[in-house]
Design an enzyme around this catalytic site. Structure first.
Site, PDB file in Angstrom:
ATOM      1  N   SER A 272       0.851  -1.192   0.000  1.00  0.00           N
ATOM      2  CA  SER A 272       0.000   0.000   0.000  1.00  0.00           C
ATOM      3  C   SER A 272       0.884   1.238   0.000  1.00  0.00           C
ATOM      4  O   SER A 272       2.116   1.140   0.049  1.00  0.00           O
ATOM      5  CB  SER A 272      -0.900  -0.006   1.232  1.00  0.00           C
ATOM      6  OG  SER A 272      -0.096   0.215   2.367  1.00  0.00           O
ATOM      7  N   LYS A 273       0.208   2.395  -0.024  1.00  0.00           N
ATOM      8  CA  LYS A 273       0.936   3.667  -0.139  1.00  0.00           C
ATOM      9  C   LYS A 273       2.038   3.822   0.903  1.00  0.00           C
ATOM     10  O   LYS A 273       3.056   4.459   0.642  1.00  0.00           O
ATOM     11  CB  LYS A 273      -0.035   4.834  -0.023  1.00  0.00           C
ATOM     12  CG  LYS A 273      -0.825   4.998  -1.312  1.00  0.00           C
ATOM     13  CD  LYS A 273      -1.639   6.263  -1.295  1.00  0.00           C
ATOM     14  CE  LYS A 273      -2.528   6.268  -2.529  1.00  0.00           C
ATOM     15  NZ  LYS A 273      -3.922   6.528  -2.241  1.00  0.00           N
ATOM     16  N   ARG A 274       1.820   3.236   2.093  1.00  0.00           N
ATOM     17  CA  ARG A 274       2.851   3.469   3.113  1.00  0.00           C
ATOM     18  C   ARG A 274       4.154   2.733   2.805  1.00  0.00           C
ATOM     19  O   ARG A 274       5.168   2.958   3.437  1.00  0.00           O
ATOM     20  CB  ARG A 274       2.339   3.168   4.517  1.00  0.00           C
ATOM     21  CG  ARG A 274       1.963   1.775   4.736  1.00  0.00           C
ATOM     22  CD  ARG A 274       1.054   1.634   5.934  1.00  0.00           C
ATOM     23  NE  ARG A 274       0.626   0.271   6.015  1.00  0.00           N
ATOM     24  CZ  ARG A 274       1.360  -0.682   6.569  1.00  0.00           C
ATOM     25  NH1 ARG A 274       2.516  -0.391   7.111  1.00  0.00           N
ATOM     26  NH2 ARG A 274       0.918  -1.919   6.577  1.00  0.00           N
ATOM     27  N   HIS A 275       4.116   1.846   1.798  1.00  0.00           N
ATOM     28  CA  HIS A 275       5.362   1.189   1.378  1.00  0.00           C
ATOM     29  C   HIS A 275       6.056   1.982   0.270  1.00  0.00           C
ATOM     30  O   HIS A 275       7.113   1.603  -0.191  1.00  0.00           O
ATOM     31  CB  HIS A 275       5.069  -0.218   0.849  1.00  0.00           C
ATOM     32  CG  HIS A 275       4.511  -1.140   1.888  1.00  0.00           C
ATOM     33  ND1 HIS A 275       3.236  -1.638   1.828  1.00  0.00           N
ATOM     34  CD2 HIS A 275       5.064  -1.640   3.014  1.00  0.00           C
ATOM     35  CE1 HIS A 275       3.018  -2.413   2.880  1.00  0.00           C
ATOM     36  NE2 HIS A 275       4.111  -2.429   3.607  1.00  0.00           N
ATOM     37  N   GLY A 276       5.419   3.064  -0.180  1.00  0.00           N
ATOM     38  CA  GLY A 276       6.002   3.856  -1.280  1.00  0.00           C
ATOM     39  C   GLY A 276       5.043   3.883  -2.449  1.00  0.00           C
ATOM     40  O   GLY A 276       3.824   3.740  -2.271  1.00  0.00           O
TER      41      GLY A 276
END
Ligand code: GLU
Length: 500
Positions: A272-276
């Site tokens: 998800s976005k928190r991984h980039g």
């Protein structure tokens, strides 16, 4: 009609009919509520590869029944990103086909016909339960440690009660009556899957606003679009028993199913976005090449029989099989993707690479019209080895474009060293009286510089590099120096010697 009867025998007709009904038809069915996620792109790729492998048909279907979250911009992005990845569809929202339209928002009449049929046959019923009641029910079941599911309250409403509520203006949803049949099916990737009917509550097939729910629209579309294989993410595995029940209720044969594992981030939670970056367009903007992203996404959880890691799409097509997709979830590794990208950049023809670099040069403020294509091709050839991402070209612009030239801090440190300044002065003297520097003349010039400065290797090249490129690292000097030309190099050497 006469010609048709004369030229096509019944056997030919049967042959084509059988071929058509047996040939592979797959679909990618995104909900257009945002950018195309690389996980979804991977699903699209698996479908594309499978269709190509079996000379089948790949269909693009837009699942836009959620009017509030659907955007036209998202549909455009999805089409653009798929095209960029090299995925082509034979039937889709932008091209007509025999089973269209290919946007669910335009297929309401199909859904209505079959929800009505299920209602008439007693396989579905009207449900008037409010969201508040359903939410309270859910909470209550959860608090008792039970799996939340509909309790069947509206299943036994009398005709009179239904009529009364409808005449009061209440608009019901339609629920599918699940019954007691268990569902067993063979998943191509996971093998035999078994779902107990007790775990599946009666579910909505038509919302109270008249829109078909995903599970129902998906079945009707897959059936009428003659889909033979549904290849999608594992997150849909729990929808499949519901869909199979609808197939059964309508007397249709379900397609084959293959649910592939989802990509996880390094912490093993869904990517998800928190991984980039997660969107295909973000990778494109950063300067990943489509062939690198395709190669990476396909090989994430699928190993070709040869075990090779770098494969062109045509080769992947030949070897591709759904059975070989791993059952365990793959972990996204950006470093590996970058490694592949630098490999594909190195393999690009100089001309083509310069084309691809132009948007990044424009972004950095250079004007397309001012760029000399020949010189740009040479620069691209030189930078190939140094670029992991196309956007990194910005870091090297100062070397080749005077208006972008500057000495970075590391270069300044090298240039301010007294011993290096001495070396630079000697280099300047030699160049002022030497002819133009060409690639052929470079070796002899280098020997002359070694002799006059008494320096060799790094002690000679480090100050020369810092003065001529403004950096301590970069493309091969033997190729950079001739490209910059004597005049520019002399100018830069003087600037370096003037540094305070
Ligand atoms: N619209 C669904 C999604 O985007 C498609 C699921 C399916 O392939 O059936 O996840």
């Amino acid at each position: 009609m006469g010609i048709f009867a004369l030229t096509i025998s019944p056997w030919t007709f049967i042959f084509f009919w059988v071929k058509m009904t047996l040939s592979v038809r797959v679909r990618f069915a995104p909900a257009p509520t945002g950018l195309l996620h690389i996980g979804n792109a991977r699903t699209a790729l698996f479908n594309h590869l499978f269709a190509e492998r079996h000379s089948g048909t790949f269909i693009l279907r837009i699942e836009d029944t959620d009017a509030e979250r659907t955007t036209e911009a998202s549909i455009d992005h999805i089409l653009e990103d798929l095209q960029w990845l090299g995925i082509r569809w034979k039937e889709g929202p932008d091209r007509d086909g025999p089973h269209g339209p290919y946007r669910q928002s335009q297929r309401a009449s199909f859904y209505r016909e079959y929800t009505e049929r299920l209602l008439k046959e007693g396989k579905a019923y009207k449900c008037f339960c409010s969201n508040e009641r359903l939410e309270a029910l859910r909470k209550e079941q959860l608090s008792k440690g039970k799996m939340p599911r509909y309790d069947g309250r509206c299943r036994s409403l009398s005709k009179e009660e239904i009529n009364r509520m409808e005449s009061e203006g209440q608009r019901p949803a339609l629920r599918f009556h699940v019954g007691r049949e268990n569902v067993v099916f063979e998943d191509i990737i996971h093998g035999r899957m078994r779902f107990e009917s007790t775990g599946i509550g009666d579910f909505i097939i038509l919302r109270s606003d008249g829109m078909a729910a995903y599970n129902f629209a998906c079945v009707v579309d897959d059936h009428f679009m003659n889909i033979t294989h549904v290849i999608r993410g594992e997150d849909h595995l729990s929808n499949t028993p519901r869909q199979i029940l609808i197939y059964r209720a309508l007397g249709w044969d379900p397609p084959a199913f293959a649910h592939h594992p989802l990509i996880l981030g390094p912490d093993r939670s869904p990517l998800s976005k928190r991984h980039g970056a997660t969107a295909v367009s973000q990778y494109r903007e950063e300067g990943f090449l489509p062939e690198a992203l395709v190669n990476y996404l396909v090989l994430l959880g699928w190993t070709p029989p040869s075990g090779e890691e770098i494969l062109p799409l045509e080769k992947i097509v030949n070897d591709f099989s759904l059975n070989a997709i791993s059952k365990s979830a793959p972990i996204f590794n950006r470093k590996k993707l970058e490694w592949l990208n630098s490999h594909f950049i190195r393999r690009k023809e100089e001309d083509r690479l310069s084309e691809l670099l132009i948007p990044y040069l424009e972004k950095a403020g250079l004007k397309r019209g001012d760029l000399d294509r020949n010189r740009l091709a040479k620069i691209s050839g030189l930078l190939k080895e140094n670029l992991v991402l196309l956007s990194q070209v910005e870091d090297f612009l100062g070397i080749f474009f005077d208006e972008k030239f500057f000495f970075d801090d590391e270069a300044k440190t090298v240039l301010l060293d007294p011993e290096n300044r001495k070396t630079l002065r000697i280099i300047l003297n030699v160049l002022e009286t030497s002819p133009e520097i060409t690639a052929d003349r470079w070796p002899s010039l280098l020997s002359e510089l070694e002799e006059k400065t008494g320096k060799k290797g790094k002690t000679l090249l480090a100050p020369l590099r810092a003065a001529t490129t403004g950096k301590t690292k970069g493309p091969e000097l033997a190729k950079t120096v001739p490209l910059l030309g004597k005049e520019r190099i002399i100018k830069r050497l003087k600037m370096a010697l003037e540094l305070p």
